[in-house]
Structure formats: C-alpha cells, structure tokens
Design an enzyme around this catalytic site. Sequence first.
Site, PDB file in Angstrom:
ATOM      1  N   LYS A  10       0.847  -1.024   0.104  1.00  0.00           N
ATOM      2  CA  LYS A  10      -0.077  -0.040   0.045  1.00  0.00           C
ATOM      3  C   LYS A  10       0.819   1.191   0.023  1.00  0.00           C
ATOM      4  O   LYS A  10       1.951   1.241   0.555  1.00  0.00           O
ATOM      5  CB  LYS A  10      -1.051   0.105   1.197  1.00  0.00           C
ATOM      6  N   ASP A 133      -1.986  -1.515  10.076  1.00  0.00           N
ATOM      7  CA  ASP A 133      -2.291  -1.317   8.531  1.00  0.00           C
ATOM      8  C   ASP A 133      -2.781  -2.726   7.880  1.00  0.00           C
ATOM      9  O   ASP A 133      -3.097  -2.839   6.795  1.00  0.00           O
ATOM     10  CB  ASP A 133      -0.852  -1.412   7.559  1.00  0.00           C
TER      11      ASP A 133
HETATM   12  O1  C5P Z   1      -0.035  -1.183  14.733  1.00  0.00           O
HETATM   13  P1  C5P Z   1       1.733  -1.064  14.448  1.00  0.00           P
HETATM   14  O2  C5P Z   1       2.215  -2.335  15.007  1.00  0.00           O
HETATM   15  O3  C5P Z   1       1.851  -1.041  13.040  1.00  0.00           O
HETATM   16  O4  C5P Z   1       2.181   0.277  15.028  1.00  0.00           O
HETATM   17  C1  C5P Z   1       3.583   0.295  15.369  1.00  0.00           C
HETATM   18  C2  C5P Z   1       3.668   1.459  16.130  1.00  0.00           C
HETATM   19  O5  C5P Z   1       3.546   2.545  15.665  1.00  0.00           O
HETATM   20  C3  C5P Z   1       2.777   1.581  17.216  1.00  0.00           C
HETATM   21  O6  C5P Z   1       3.235   0.897  18.419  1.00  0.00           O
HETATM   22  C4  C5P Z   1       2.487   3.274  17.530  1.00  0.00           C
HETATM   23  O7  C5P Z   1       3.969   3.394  18.181  1.00  0.00           O
HETATM   24  C5  C5P Z   1       2.749   3.507  16.157  1.00  0.00           C
HETATM   25  N1  C5P Z   1       1.533   3.872  15.644  1.00  0.00           N
HETATM   26  C6  C5P Z   1       0.533   4.868  16.183  1.00  0.00           C
HETATM   27  N2  C5P Z   1      -0.577   5.288  15.537  1.00  0.00           N
HETATM   28  C7  C5P Z   1      -1.103   4.303  14.402  1.00  0.00           C
HETATM   29  C8  C5P Z   1      -0.364   3.439  14.101  1.00  0.00           C
HETATM   30  C9  C5P Z   1       0.965   2.960  14.702  1.00  0.00           C
HETATM   31  O8  C5P Z   1       0.952   5.595  17.068  1.00  0.00           O
HETATM   32  N3  C5P Z   1      -2.119   4.760  14.050  1.00  0.00           N
END
Ligand code: C5P
Length: 284
Positions: A10, A133
Amino acid sequence: MTLSVKAFAKINLFLDIEARRDDGYHDILSVMQSIDLCDDITLEKIERGIELSNDIGIEKERDLAYRAAAAFFGAVGARGGVRISVDKRIPMGAGLAGGSADAAAVLRGLNSLYGDPLSKKELAELGLTLGSDVPFCVIGGTKITRGRGEKMTDMPAMPDCPMVVAIGDDHVSTPAQFAELDRRFDNFVSYRPKSECVDGLFEAFSNESAAIEKYLYNIFEITGRFSPEIKEIMTSCGARGTLMSGSGSSVFGIFRNDADAAEAADKLTESGYRAFMCRPINNI
Ligand code: C5P
C-alpha cells in the site's frame, strides 16, 4: 492442498494525524491505495502446526505471516496447520505495509483454504490485532482510513496510471517517527489535519481530469526520512507528483506515461536506489 495468494503493498496518497490517543497510538486520517507491487505467498495445508519455509531474518514468533496464521487458527479453532512460503519483493520497514500485506494475505488465504469461516469484516478485525495497516491490507483498493487505520470509508477508485516506488537503504522505525511528530506538533493538542486534501482527492478520482498531485500530502515528510534525490530524479523524468509513503522512507511518483516511469526507474536504479514500476490496483 496448496493456494497462492498475492500480498499487495500500500501507499498513502494522503497521511495526516487527527489526535494522539491515550493508548499510545494516533488517530490517523489517510487515503490508502493498494498497488500491484506484491509478495507471493504460498500456503500449503498440513496436518498441524505452522511452518515458515523461508527465512527473512525475523524470529518466527515475530514474523507477521506466522502471527497471522496463529491468530487465524486461534480465532476459528480449526484443526489443521499450514506451511507458509513468502517470496518477498516489497521492501521492509519502508512505509509500504510489506509485513502487514503478508499478514493480510495469510488471513485471506487461510480463510479460503479452511472453507471461509470468517467474513472479510471479521478478517479485518482479526488483522487489527496484528498491526494497524493489516485491516486495510485485508480489504484493499482505495479507502479513506481513520482510527489506527481500521475505520475505512469507500472512495472512488484511483484512476489507473504508471507509478514508480523507490527506496534507499534507510530503515525507519514507525514508533520513533510518531514520537518525532509528537514533539514537533506538541502532541497534536490543537492540531487540525488537512482534511481538504481528502476532499480534493475524492473529487479528483471522481473526475479524472482533475489534478491529483495538488492533494498529495504526508505529515511524516517533515521528519526528512527519505532521499530528496529520489524525488528530484522522478521529477526530472516528468513525474506529476511525488510523496513519501507511510512513515518512510519509500517515495512514490505518479507519471503521465509508461516511458517516463521506466526512465525514472532506470535512473533511480543507476543511482543505487531500489525502484519498482507499479500501478494502482482496485481489486485485491
Ligand atoms: O500497529 P503497528 O504495530 O503497526 O504500530 C507500530 C507503532 O506505530 C505503534 O506501537 C505506535 O507507536 C505507532 N502507531 C501509532 N498510531 C497508529 C499506528 C501506529 O502511534 N495509528
């Protein structure tokens, strides 16, 4: 029984932040687009257990494809197992949701191998337990996304066009990038996202003659975690617009014709970047 599934990357045509949340995440406002740059995943039904038949240098239990399979079997209580093989093309840690795309493809593929016990919506919900994502990667196409990325609204499909995605060797940490934005924007306490760009993209996609490039925006670009040279090369080859994707460091360019895109991809490769020609994809 064996099944091949494509895990599509994406890009974010628009990415901004609505608020910093108490749970450590941020509410984003984004326009996400699937592109045909993909990993090829093969799933083979086995008696029991989850096997990863190739090694991308990540501990098995941290690998999103493995974790997706574990989440699927946990959720449906299905007896059985799977051997997963991933042929990787999507650069990792690049803002292209490579790992999330693999997780989503494993969820969709396993669901299909095991008789579709879960709806798309349920698969997306399960995906959110793996990463922000993943829900988008389960559904795909062109979507306005909010929340952590799981609240999706339909949008007219992005008109077909040649694109190039390119990346240097800068591995970006997403949490560190969010933390950097928190510092720069005072934790988003009185911040207003540029939602007019979402309206602009909506309008541009409804009316193919309108200029998409005016509305490309990514708040993470301010952190500078991309190579400006990638943008310069793309622009010199006729790109209509260029933007960093996700929290970086990949950059995509939108082109008027295949020849310009091919020239840009060649020049980027000559300059030491990894470059991929691709197109938007609306049905994953
Ligand atoms: O959800 P994911 O594991 O991909 O997110 C990795 C990190 O990115 C989270 O721990 C957070 O610190 C940050 N994040 C965020 N807000 C989001 C997506 C990710 O702060 N919407």
